[in-house]
Design an enzyme around this catalytic site. Structure first.
Site, PDB file in Angstrom:
ATOM      1  N   THR A  15      46.722  -6.615  38.101  1.00  0.00           N
ATOM      2  CA  THR A  15      47.673  -7.707  37.863  1.00  0.00           C
ATOM      3  C   THR A  15      49.050  -7.458  38.469  1.00  0.00           C
ATOM      4  O   THR A  15      49.680  -8.380  38.970  1.00  0.00           O
ATOM      5  CB  THR A  15      47.855  -7.890  36.339  1.00  0.00           C
ATOM      6  N   ASP A  59      40.430  -5.282  41.191  1.00  0.00           N
ATOM      7  CA  ASP A  59      40.626  -5.365  39.746  1.00  0.00           C
ATOM      8  C   ASP A  59      40.072  -4.049  39.195  1.00  0.00           C
ATOM      9  O   ASP A  59      39.016  -3.577  39.644  1.00  0.00           O
ATOM     10  CB  ASP A  59      39.816  -6.549  39.200  1.00  0.00           C
ATOM     11  N   SER A  60      40.751  -3.464  38.245  1.00  0.00           N
ATOM     12  CA  SER A  60      40.326  -2.118  37.831  1.00  0.00           C
ATOM     13  C   SER A  60      38.976  -2.110  37.121  1.00  0.00           C
ATOM     14  O   SER A  60      38.391  -1.049  36.925  1.00  0.00           O
ATOM     15  CB  SER A  60      41.402  -1.445  36.992  1.00  0.00           C
ATOM     16  N   SER A  61      38.459  -3.264  36.767  1.00  0.00           N
ATOM     17  CA  SER A  61      37.105  -3.302  36.199  1.00  0.00           C
ATOM     18  C   SER A  61      36.077  -2.899  37.254  1.00  0.00           C
ATOM     19  O   SER A  61      34.954  -2.532  36.922  1.00  0.00           O
ATOM     20  CB  SER A  61      36.772  -4.709  35.696  1.00  0.00           C
ATOM     21  N   ASP A  92      43.117  -2.273  32.775  1.00  0.00           N
ATOM     22  CA  ASP A  92      41.843  -2.211  32.041  1.00  0.00           C
ATOM     23  C   ASP A  92      41.192  -0.824  32.062  1.00  0.00           C
ATOM     24  O   ASP A  92      40.714  -0.346  31.039  1.00  0.00           O
ATOM     25  CB  ASP A  92      40.853  -3.254  32.591  1.00  0.00           C
ATOM     26  N   GLN A 279      34.746   7.971  17.046  1.00  0.00           N
ATOM     27  CA  GLN A 279      35.000   6.542  17.305  1.00  0.00           C
ATOM     28  C   GLN A 279      36.412   6.152  16.861  1.00  0.00           C
ATOM     29  O   GLN A 279      36.910   5.090  17.233  1.00  0.00           O
ATOM     30  CB  GLN A 279      34.003   5.674  16.520  1.00  0.00           C
ATOM     31  N   CYS A 280      37.035   6.985  16.020  1.00  0.00           N
ATOM     32  CA  CYS A 280      38.388   6.666  15.540  1.00  0.00           C
ATOM     33  C   CYS A 280      39.382   6.793  16.693  1.00  0.00           C
ATOM     34  O   CYS A 280      39.226   7.638  17.572  1.00  0.00           O
ATOM     35  CB  CYS A 280      38.821   7.627  14.451  1.00  0.00           C
TER      36      CYS A 280
HETATM   37  N1  ASP Z   1      41.955  -6.988  34.922  1.00  0.00           N
HETATM   38  C1  ASP Z   1      43.172  -6.374  35.367  1.00  0.00           C
HETATM   39  C2  ASP Z   1      42.815  -4.986  35.890  1.00  0.00           C
HETATM   40  O1  ASP Z   1      42.606  -4.095  35.140  1.00  0.00           O
HETATM   41  C3  ASP Z   1      44.141  -6.279  34.257  1.00  0.00           C
HETATM   42  C4  ASP Z   1      45.420  -5.571  34.632  1.00  0.00           C
HETATM   43  O2  ASP Z   1      45.730  -5.364  35.794  1.00  0.00           O
HETATM   44  O3  ASP Z   1      46.165  -5.195  33.749  1.00  0.00           O
HETATM   45  O4  ASP Z   1      42.757  -4.818  37.085  1.00  0.00           O
END
Ligand code: ASP
Length: 345
Positions: A15, A59-61, A92, A279-280
């Site tokens: 982003t 996008d980091s995904s 992300d 998981q905490c």
């Molecule tokens: N979906 C975006 C990413 O991780 C969100 C961000 O940049 O904060 O690339």
């Protein structure tokens, strides 16, 4: 006059580098080379800045270990020329990438600061400017030419954290990250306030080593009430599986049913490394504290102590890539290599 620090800005995507098309309302990729034009403030910083970008910002995904290697190589190639690095990355998966980079760089003696933003740099209410400008200031901070920070960090919303201690915990607030188990390293207010007692002190005379061999044959298994034997059985029998992050309850507890423990035992006997991570969000695994974790300890499950899942995943890929002998793996994993865990003795 002492020389101005040289900072390399690396844009990987996310982003932060987007601008809003006010006609359509959608976010679009931004010509990163024009970034400095967009933020004239950077010219007032006491450093020299150069920038580079991923060939195709993502996008980091879509980040994966191959992209981590690309990033590591950019830093490695420029390591001698620059005094510090600021990596712009989507939020992300920023904690995963930054944790991985912390393991991949052995004997790091310069700052690598990850940052990003919740709103694009072209947005009127953007958090990008502050995050970027302060990250550059932190990467430039030095005492007589010796950098104040010499580890991999993540800066977001007025706070600097050790990267391999962070987790993205909010998709809405500007404060998107937390380090639950390790203190903040620096706070940005009117001045930058470093908490030097928490910073990693790396020897500056050791040669940098960049390790790029990561083993991806691992998975995260989050247990839940009602988890089925057939599910666990098929997961642990995946072909080529080398390691498992077992996300357990509380201080490292899991069902004590025979079928569950037997499946874990069989996997360990086959040479699969299993790491117990809670998981905490905060706190530590303490195997043996409750009856429901005594058996896990006795069958040879590795304790992740207070490591984050993101960091455990990166550490597992990194250590598996090093081909460590089976009998040494547990004790090496349970040792803090980059300040990523606190051993409970
Ligand atoms: N979906 C975006 C990413 O991780 C969100 C961000 O940049 O904060 O690339």
């Amino acid at each position: 006059m002492t020389k101005l620090p040289n900072i390399l800005l690396i844009y990987t995507g996310g982003t932060i580098g987007m601008v809003k098309d006010y006609k359509t309302g959608s976010l679009k990729a931004f010509n990163f080379n024009k970034l400095l034009e967009h933020i004239p403030e950077v010219h007032h910083l006491k450093c020299l800045i150069e920038s580079t970008t991923f060939d195709v910002p993502i996008d980091s995904s879509n980040m994966d270990p191959d992209n981590w290697v690309v990033l590591a190589e950019i830093i490695e190639k420029n390591y001698d020329k620059f005094d510090g690095f600021v990596v712009l990355h989507g939020s992300d998966t920023m904690s995963y990438t930054a944790s991985a980079i912390s393991f991949m760089f052995e004997n790091l003696s310069k700052p690598i600061i990850f940052t990003g933003s919740q709103l694009p740099i072209g947005d009127l209410r953007t958090d990008a400017k502050e995050n970027l400008i302060t990250s550059i200031e932190i990467a430039s901070a030095n005492t007589n030419g010796v950098p104040v920070v010499s580890e991999v960090c993540l800066y977001f919303e007025y706070k600097l954290y050790r990267a391999n201690r962070t987790t993205k915990m909010n998709a809405e607030h500007f404060q998107a990250f937390m380090s639950y188990n390790y203190p903040t390293l620096c706070e940005s207010g009117v001045h930058l306030k470093f908490f030097k007692q928490y910073l990693q002190k790396n020897p500056i005379d050791k040669k940098l080593k960049v390790i790029k061999n990561l083993n991806k044959n691992i998975l995260i298994l989050k247990i839940f009430p009602g988890i089925q034997k057939s599910t666990v059985e098929s997961i642990l029998n995946i072909n080529g599986l080398k390691g498992v992050i077992l996300e357990t309850y509380g201080s490292g507890n899991a069902p004590s049913t025979d079928w569950f423990l037997n499946l874990l035992q069989e996997a360990i006997n086959k040479g699969i490394h299993i790491i117990n991570v809670t998981q905490c969000a905060g706190g530590s695994v303490i195997m043996g504290r409750y009856e429901t974790s005594v058996a896990l300890e006795s069958i040879g499950i590795i304790s992740g102590y207070d490591i984050t899942t993101e960091s455990a995943l990166a550490k597992l890929m990194y250590l598996l890539g090093m081909n460590i002998p089976k009998n040494e793996f547990k004790s090496i994993f349970e040792t803090s290599l980059r300040g990523e865990l606190t051993q409970v003795l």
